[in-house]
Design a protein around this motif. Structure first.
Motif, PDB file in Angstrom:
ATOM      1  N   THR A  85       7.726  -8.377 -13.595  1.00 57.09           N
ATOM      2  CA  THR A  85       8.211  -7.815 -14.861  1.00 57.09           C
ATOM      3  C   THR A  85       8.447  -6.316 -14.714  1.00 57.09           C
ATOM      4  O   THR A  85       9.486  -5.792 -15.134  1.00 57.09           O
ATOM      5  CB  THR A  85       7.211  -8.080 -15.994  1.00 57.09           C
ATOM      6  N   ARG A  86       7.484  -5.622 -14.129  1.00 58.40           N
ATOM      7  CA  ARG A  86       7.642  -4.189 -13.904  1.00 58.40           C
ATOM      8  C   ARG A  86       8.834  -3.908 -12.982  1.00 58.40           C
ATOM      9  O   ARG A  86       9.635  -2.996 -13.237  1.00 58.40           O
ATOM     10  CB  ARG A  86       6.358  -3.634 -13.286  1.00 58.40           C
ATOM     11  N   THR A  87       8.945  -4.684 -11.919  1.00 58.96           N
ATOM     12  CA  THR A  87      10.034  -4.487 -10.954  1.00 58.96           C
ATOM     13  C   THR A  87      11.386  -4.735 -11.609  1.00 58.96           C
ATOM     14  O   THR A  87      12.345  -3.974 -11.408  1.00 58.96           O
ATOM     15  CB  THR A  87       9.848  -5.422  -9.750  1.00 58.96           C
ATOM     16  N   PHE A  88      11.484  -5.792 -12.397  1.00 58.91           N
ATOM     17  CA  PHE A  88      12.736  -6.133 -13.060  1.00 58.91           C
ATOM     18  C   PHE A  88      13.111  -5.066 -14.096  1.00 58.91           C
ATOM     19  O   PHE A  88      14.274  -4.643 -14.173  1.00 58.91           O
ATOM     20  CB  PHE A  88      12.623  -7.504 -13.724  1.00 58.91           C
ATOM     21  N   ASP A  89      12.137  -4.627 -14.863  1.00 60.00           N
ATOM     22  CA  ASP A  89      12.389  -3.590 -15.865  1.00 60.00           C
ATOM     23  C   ASP A  89      12.901  -2.313 -15.192  1.00 60.00           C
ATOM     24  O   ASP A  89      13.868  -1.695 -15.657  1.00 60.00           O
ATOM     25  CB  ASP A  89      11.100  -3.311 -16.637  1.00 60.00           C
ATOM     26  N   ASN A  90      12.274  -1.914 -14.095  1.00 58.88           N
ATOM     27  CA  ASN A  90      12.720  -0.716 -13.388  1.00 58.88           C
ATOM     28  C   ASN A  90      14.105  -0.890 -12.789  1.00 58.88           C
ATOM     29  O   ASN A  90      14.896   0.067 -12.729  1.00 58.88           O
ATOM     30  CB  ASN A  90      11.716  -0.352 -12.295  1.00 58.88           C
ATOM     31  N   SER A  91      14.424  -2.113 -12.346  1.00 58.59           N
ATOM     32  CA  SER A  91      15.762  -2.352 -11.787  1.00 58.59           C
ATOM     33  C   SER A  91      16.827  -2.259 -12.878  1.00 58.59           C
ATOM     34  O   SER A  91      17.929  -1.755 -12.640  1.00 58.59           O
ATOM     35  CB  SER A  91      15.826  -3.711 -11.077  1.00 58.59           C
ATOM     36  N   LEU A  92      16.516  -2.724 -14.081  1.00 63.18           N
ATOM     37  CA  LEU A  92      17.439  -2.580 -15.211  1.00 63.18           C
ATOM     38  C   LEU A  92      17.700  -1.104 -15.514  1.00 63.18           C
ATOM     39  O   LEU A  92      18.850  -0.685 -15.710  1.00 63.18           O
ATOM     40  CB  LEU A  92      16.859  -3.259 -16.445  1.00 63.18           C
ATOM     41  N   LYS A  93      16.632  -0.326 -15.528  1.00 57.38           N
ATOM     42  CA  LYS A  93      16.772   1.101 -15.833  1.00 57.38           C
ATOM     43  C   LYS A  93      17.540   1.822 -14.732  1.00 57.38           C
ATOM     44  O   LYS A  93      18.380   2.690 -15.011  1.00 57.38           O
ATOM     45  CB  LYS A  93      15.394   1.719 -16.028  1.00 57.38           C
ATOM     46  N   GLY A  94      17.252   1.482 -13.476  1.00 57.40           N
ATOM     47  CA  GLY A  94      17.958   2.113 -12.374  1.00 57.40           C
ATOM     48  C   GLY A  94      19.432   1.778 -12.369  1.00 57.40           C
ATOM     49  O   GLY A  94      20.286   2.643 -12.111  1.00 57.40           O
TER      50      GLY A  94
ATOM     51  N   HIS B 236       0.800  -1.223   0.000  1.00 56.92           N
ATOM     52  CA  HIS B 236       0.000   0.000   0.000  1.00 56.92           C
ATOM     53  C   HIS B 236       0.835   1.276   0.000  1.00 56.92           C
ATOM     54  O   HIS B 236       0.278   2.367  -0.157  1.00 56.92           O
ATOM     55  CB  HIS B 236      -0.988  -0.003   1.173  1.00 56.92           C
ATOM     56  N   VAL B 237       2.158   1.153   0.182  1.00 57.01           N
ATOM     57  CA  VAL B 237       3.056   2.300   0.005  1.00 57.01           C
ATOM     58  C   VAL B 237       4.240   1.852  -0.844  1.00 57.01           C
ATOM     59  O   VAL B 237       4.551   0.656  -0.915  1.00 57.01           O
ATOM     60  CB  VAL B 237       3.569   2.864   1.356  1.00 57.01           C
ATOM     61  N   GLY B 238       4.897   2.791  -1.496  1.00 55.97           N
ATOM     62  CA  GLY B 238       6.106   2.460  -2.251  1.00 55.97           C
ATOM     63  C   GLY B 238       7.228   2.067  -1.312  1.00 55.97           C
ATOM     64  O   GLY B 238       7.283   2.503  -0.155  1.00 55.97           O
ATOM     65  N   ILE B 239       8.138   1.224  -1.774  1.00 57.21           N
ATOM     66  CA  ILE B 239       9.246   0.755  -0.959  1.00 57.21           C
ATOM     67  C   ILE B 239      10.562   1.032  -1.682  1.00 57.21           C
ATOM     68  O   ILE B 239      10.575   1.522  -2.817  1.00 57.21           O
ATOM     69  CB  ILE B 239       9.125  -0.755  -0.625  1.00 57.21           C
ATOM     70  N   TYR B 240      11.653   0.703  -1.017  1.00 55.47           N
ATOM     71  CA  TYR B 240      12.978   1.001  -1.566  1.00 55.47           C
ATOM     72  C   TYR B 240      13.896  -0.207  -1.436  1.00 55.47           C
ATOM     73  O   TYR B 240      13.948  -0.854  -0.384  1.00 55.47           O
ATOM     74  CB  TYR B 240      13.610   2.199  -0.844  1.00 55.47           C
ATOM     75  N   GLY B 241      14.627  -0.489  -2.515  1.00 54.61           N
ATOM     76  CA  GLY B 241      15.722  -1.443  -2.483  1.00 54.61           C
ATOM     77  C   GLY B 241      16.995  -0.643  -2.333  1.00 54.61           C
ATOM     78  O   GLY B 241      17.549  -0.160  -3.315  1.00 54.61           O
TER      79      GLY B 241
ATOM     80  N   PRO C 183      13.894   3.257  -5.689  1.00 57.53           N
ATOM     81  CA  PRO C 183      12.456   3.064  -5.456  1.00 57.53           C
ATOM     82  C   PRO C 183      11.934   1.825  -6.168  1.00 57.53           C
ATOM     83  O   PRO C 183      12.392   1.465  -7.256  1.00 57.53           O
ATOM     84  CB  PRO C 183      11.845   4.334  -6.045  1.00 57.53           C
ATOM     85  N   ILE C 184      10.965   1.176  -5.539  1.00 59.81           N
ATOM     86  CA  ILE C 184      10.298   0.011  -6.116  1.00 59.81           C
ATOM     87  C   ILE C 184       8.812   0.314  -6.178  1.00 59.81           C
ATOM     88  O   ILE C 184       8.179   0.616  -5.164  1.00 59.81           O
ATOM     89  CB  ILE C 184      10.556  -1.262  -5.285  1.00 59.81           C
ATOM     90  N   ASP C 185       8.258   0.255  -7.365  1.00 60.38           N
ATOM     91  CA  ASP C 185       6.840   0.520  -7.583  1.00 60.38           C
ATOM     92  C   ASP C 185       6.043  -0.673  -7.055  1.00 60.38           C
ATOM     93  O   ASP C 185       6.164  -1.781  -7.571  1.00 60.38           O
ATOM     94  CB  ASP C 185       6.582   0.732  -9.076  1.00 60.38           C
ATOM     95  N   THR C 186       5.233  -0.447  -6.028  1.00 63.27           N
ATOM     96  CA  THR C 186       4.455  -1.544  -5.438  1.00 63.27           C
ATOM     97  C   THR C 186       2.969  -1.425  -5.750  1.00 63.27           C
ATOM     98  O   THR C 186       2.134  -1.981  -5.035  1.00 63.27           O
ATOM     99  CB  THR C 186       4.657  -1.585  -3.914  1.00 63.27           C
ATOM    100  N   SER C 187       2.622  -0.697  -6.816  1.00 66.20           N
ATOM    101  CA  SER C 187       1.219  -0.634  -7.231  1.00 66.20           C
ATOM    102  C   SER C 187       0.672  -2.050  -7.410  1.00 66.20           C
ATOM    103  O   SER C 187       1.364  -2.931  -7.934  1.00 66.20           O
ATOM    104  CB  SER C 187       1.082   0.135  -8.545  1.00 66.20           C
TER     105      SER C 187
ATOM    106  N   LEU D 240      21.294  -6.664  -9.678  1.00 64.54           N
ATOM    107  CA  LEU D 240      21.023  -5.357 -10.280  1.00 64.54           C
ATOM    108  C   LEU D 240      20.778  -4.302  -9.206  1.00 64.54           C
ATOM    109  O   LEU D 240      21.228  -3.155  -9.326  1.00 64.54           O
ATOM    110  CB  LEU D 240      19.816  -5.446 -11.211  1.00 64.54           C
ATOM    111  N   THR D 241      20.070  -4.691  -8.146  1.00 63.63           N
ATOM    112  CA  THR D 241      19.803  -3.751  -7.058  1.00 63.63           C
ATOM    113  C   THR D 241      21.086  -3.343  -6.358  1.00 63.63           C
ATOM    114  O   THR D 241      21.310  -2.155  -6.084  1.00 63.63           O
ATOM    115  CB  THR D 241      18.826  -4.379  -6.047  1.00 63.63           C
ATOM    116  N   VAL D 242      21.946  -4.320  -6.079  1.00 60.40           N
ATOM    117  CA  VAL D 242      23.227  -4.011  -5.439  1.00 60.40           C
ATOM    118  C   VAL D 242      24.052  -3.106  -6.338  1.00 60.40           C
ATOM    119  O   VAL D 242      24.634  -2.102  -5.897  1.00 60.40           O
ATOM    120  CB  VAL D 242      24.000  -5.304  -5.108  1.00 60.40           C
ATOM    121  N   SER D 243      24.105  -3.423  -7.632  1.00 60.94           N
ATOM    122  CA  SER D 243      24.893  -2.631  -8.577  1.00 60.94           C
ATOM    123  C   SER D 243      24.378  -1.197  -8.659  1.00 60.94           C
ATOM    124  O   SER D 243      25.164  -0.254  -8.789  1.00 60.94           O
ATOM    125  CB  SER D 243      24.851  -3.289  -9.962  1.00 60.94           C
TER     126      SER D 243
END
Length: 352
Positions: free
Chosen positions: A179-188, A156-161, A165-169, A308-311
């Motif tokens: 898929t959304r989480t992985f795509d955003n991690s690639l971009k980040g 119900h709220v956004g979180i952070y790795g 930021p991690i979209d938790t919609s 990816l998150t660590v990187s």
């Protein structure tokens, strides 16, 4: 071969202004403490990237003493991180009251709008891993006895790795959420480490081929996944032993409702002390999702997300990008046709 990372990681430093004890707290923090209590002393308890941890000792109106744990964040991102950790801790505490701290409050300093705090009950925690069976029993209980309030995946709220930021919609399927989480991690990760043509190609293949192949079968053919509550960042740095009770203690939550196996995304790399031994012990309590033969590659997929998150959180560290690259190469080569490989396999099995 997934190797440990040493030189790239340096411990967070405590700023000079936070080293000296004090008896002062911000008015908003004081308001969150029990009415009529008196702050005796505030000492710095440690530091992480983006936050300072403090112990707040107070005298209660009845003459007894009590201690609280306070994290102080800076910046607008810090405000959202404080909220996310408060909400995650509260959710897990409802399921595991013996293994987590009770939440007291969170908010923004009255004296400095760029500072934000999280306040919890204080536990004296030994920086040691609990016995494997004890730790995985606690995690299995969390996964087995919780359920998303709306049957969906997210929070119900956004979180952070870390600082990312991690979209938790909310989503209806785990494949959509991951898929959304992985795509955003690639971009980040690309934003921090720079563009790399092969990483871009591999990332596209992971999203279009590998993720559908490994995740969709768990939610098709009559199969369903239960979105359970996860710690979300369960590595050895976020686990200890309560010195008063000898119970495993969990903290620094990055919680969401997701696939229980996602909890093990850090357990594959040898840089962590929660590892494959814990995976095996967990599987003795909780069976892998069907199809079971995909379990190890699903764990590898989740492990790529961890790399990816660590990187993306340590720009000087170049090794975890290479670990992610190596694993993506393997998975893309193994599943060149994506979900079609699974359908072909199922047709062959039915024919025999």
């Amino acid at each position: 071969m997934r190797t440990d990372i040493d030189a790239s990681f340096t411990p967070a430093q405590i700023p000079e202004e936070d080293k000296a004890p004090t008896a002062e707290v911000d008015p908003v923090v004081r308001a969150a403490l029990p009415h009529g209590s008196t702050v005796k002393i505030v000492t710095t308890h440690g530091a992480s990237f983006g936050a300072i941890a403090k112990k707040v000792d107070v005298a209660l109106p009845d003459g007894s003493d009590k201690s609280y744990f306070m994290k102080i964040y800076s910046s607008d991102v810090g405000k959202r991180m404080a909220e996310a950790e408060f909400e995650g801790t509260a959710a897990v505490h409802a399921a595991l009251p013996k293994n987590t701290s009770r939440t007291i409050g969170w908010g923004t300093y009255e004296s400095d709008p760029n500072k934000h705090f999280l306040l919890l009950d204080f536990h004296d925690i030994e920086d040691e891993l609990p016995h494997t069976s004890e730790l995985v029993s606690v995690i299995a209980k969390l996964h087995q006895e919780t359920l998303s309030p709306n049957g969906k995946f997210g929070f119900h709220v956004g979180i952070y790795g870390g600082c990312q930021p991690i979209d938790t919609s909310w989503t209806d399927t785990w494949e959509e959420f991951f898929t959304r989480t992985f795509d955003n991690s690639l971009k980040g990760e690309e934003t921090i480490q720079g563009h790399d043509y092969e990483m871009t190609e591999l990332g596209e293949a992971m999203i279009n081929k590998v993720i559908p192949r490994l995740l969709r079968p768990m939610e098709s053919g009559g199969r369903k996944l239960k979105p359970c509550l996860l710690h979300g960042d369960l590595w050895h740095g976020n686990v200890g032993i309560d010195l008063a009770t000898d119970e495993p203690m969990l903290y620094d939550f990055c919680s969401l409702y997701g696939h229980n196996e996602f909890e093990m995304h850090p357990w594959r790399a040898t840089r962590y002390r929660i590892n494959r031994t814990h995976q095996k012990a967990y599987r003795r309590l909780v069976e892998p999702s069907a199809p079971e033969e995909d379990h190890d590659d699903r764990n590898a997929l989740y492990g790529v997300f961890n790399d990816l998150t660590v990187s993306s959180n340590w720009s000087a560290n170049k090794q975890t990008r290479e670990l992610a690259r190596e694993e993506m190469r393997r998975l893309v080569a193994k599943y060149p046709n994506g979900i079609a490989d699974f359908h072909e396999k199922q047709t062959t099995v039915q024919a025999t």
